[in-house]
Write an enzyme that holds these catalytic residues in place. Sequence first.
Site, mmCIF file in Angstrom:
data_model
loop_
_atom_site.group_PDB
_atom_site.id
_atom_site.type_symbol
_atom_site.label_atom_id
_atom_site.label_comp_id
_atom_site.label_asym_id
_atom_site.label_seq_id
_atom_site.Cartn_x
_atom_site.Cartn_y
_atom_site.Cartn_z
ATOM 1 N N GLY A 10 1.512 -2.972 10.676
ATOM 2 C CA GLY A 10 1.876 -2.442 9.372
ATOM 3 C C GLY A 10 1.199 -1.107 9.109
ATOM 4 O O GLY A 10 0.049 -0.893 9.502
ATOM 5 N N ALA A 11 1.917 -0.200 8.441
ATOM 6 C CA ALA A 11 1.375 1.135 8.149
ATOM 7 C C ALA A 11 1.667 1.527 6.709
ATOM 8 O O ALA A 11 2.119 2.627 6.419
ATOM 9 C CB ALA A 11 1.943 2.165 9.122
ATOM 10 N N CYS A 161 2.728 -8.693 -8.804
ATOM 11 C CA CYS A 161 2.451 -7.269 -8.993
ATOM 12 C C CYS A 161 3.110 -6.852 -10.292
ATOM 13 O O CYS A 161 4.333 -6.699 -10.347
ATOM 14 C CB CYS A 161 2.993 -6.478 -7.803
ATOM 15 S SG CYS A 161 2.599 -4.717 -7.850
ATOM 16 N N GLY A 322 -5.325 -1.569 -5.041
ATOM 17 C CA GLY A 322 -5.764 -0.618 -4.028
ATOM 18 C C GLY A 322 -7.225 -0.705 -3.660
ATOM 19 O O GLY A 322 -7.592 -0.704 -2.477
ATOM 20 N N CYS A 355 -7.446 0.217 -11.548
ATOM 21 C CA CYS A 355 -6.007 0.461 -11.658
ATOM 22 C C CYS A 355 -5.711 1.514 -12.712
ATOM 23 O O CYS A 355 -6.339 1.536 -13.772
ATOM 24 C CB CYS A 355 -5.266 -0.827 -12.016
ATOM 25 S SG CYS A 355 -5.192 -1.996 -10.645
ATOM 26 N N LYS A 390 -3.595 9.736 -12.686
ATOM 27 C CA LYS A 390 -2.629 9.192 -11.727
ATOM 28 C C LYS A 390 -2.049 10.310 -10.848
ATOM 29 O O LYS A 390 -1.845 10.133 -9.643
ATOM 30 C CB LYS A 390 -1.514 8.462 -12.473
ATOM 31 C CG LYS A 390 -0.505 7.734 -11.580
ATOM 32 C CD LYS A 390 -1.140 6.561 -10.843
ATOM 33 C CE LYS A 390 -0.112 5.780 -10.032
ATOM 34 N NZ LYS A 390 0.676 4.839 -10.845
#
Length: 426
Positions: A10-11, A161, A322, A355, A390
């Site tokens: 996965g990337a 999410c 993240g 977040c 952001k």
Amino acid sequence: MSDSHVVVLGAGLGGTIAAYEIRDALKGKARVTVVNKGEDYWFVPSNPWVAVGWREPEAIRVHLPPVMQKRGIAYSSVGAAKVHPTENRVELLDGSAIDYDYLVIATGPDLAYDEIPGFGPDGHTQSICHTDHAAAAHAKFEELCANPRPIVVGAAQGASCYGPAYEMAMVLDTELKRRKIRDKVPMTFVTPEPYIGHLGLDGVGDTKSTLESEMRERHIKWLTNTRVTSVEDGVLHAEEVNDDGSVKKAHDLDFGWAMLLPAFRGVSAVQGIDGLSNPRGFILTDKHQRNPTYRNIFALGVCIAIPPTGPTPLPVGVPKTGFMIESMVTAIAHNLKQIHAGEEPTHEATWNAICLADFGDGGVAFVAKPQIPPRNTNWSASGKWVHLAKIGFEKYFLRKVRKGESEPFYEKLALHVLGIKKLRFD
């Protein structure tokens, strides 16, 4: 242990930075190969902006093979068909295979749109889970603006999410106001969360009252404890439930544009493997991000199994944010370094959360340490500065990926972009 082979599957956000960090940690001791379906990294947090035309897809794309080559990392864009953990082998979609000594699974999720009739980009609703989905959603949004009708935004039962759903609703509101047609577009937010601002985390700081206030200010109606049963062209069918799960009220919501986040499950390459994944296909890991059955397999990010924060009338999953993912990456890199030195792994992810929820003309930021309560730090705030933060986040993270930088990023975000130096993240 020399010249072992570490394969990163996965990337996305997690897999890309994992390849960088593992390469640095094991330089001279192991080869690193990334296996991904496709050659590009997409900055998924910007997809709500793509959906309203604030970003072109190309602006948030990184072509990975040249970056990986420069970092001394092998790259395959064929994609994985199946992991064979008893054989230390990954079968690829073209029928070939890659052997590994250590496997790091960072696939992200499979999107379970098919679990609800008529749901998803192949049905009657839009998606922002992939950038090509968001580009298609933008085309439909332009059609809506030419012929205004109601909008439905939110998440389906089992989703894990929720931040992007809130972002999408607020960004839509902001853009419709700029076009001076907001008064022609009623909007409803639909979610399985027991209350607005739950976020799969039982709230963070004052997110409940903050997000409720924001939605009232923007004239966005909402339905909580609500499951989507089916979708027809222009009509979303849903059931609002009581605390015991019994049906409280059925709703038929007309729409001209709708986007609800789906439930996730593990990708097909790891589903149905006893000891590796749970019945939903999520990877089982211990506190060192290591699979208990196959000790040479590690996993991070959205693809790992995490129990919910507590019982809710409808399934509400826990997000993998993240900073949380970055801490998993760092733990795995350090643990692999210890293993290659003949030691037992000792590093654990911090699982803190930072977040930024952008609302187009403002936003909400929150910090949870750790992400799953009870917490040592439980903080949230709102303001126009979140939108600017952001934008900075997008800029600097894309630069990190393009340059192949392995230095952890999210702590910098906390200390410098958010300017909350009073909070510690050790």
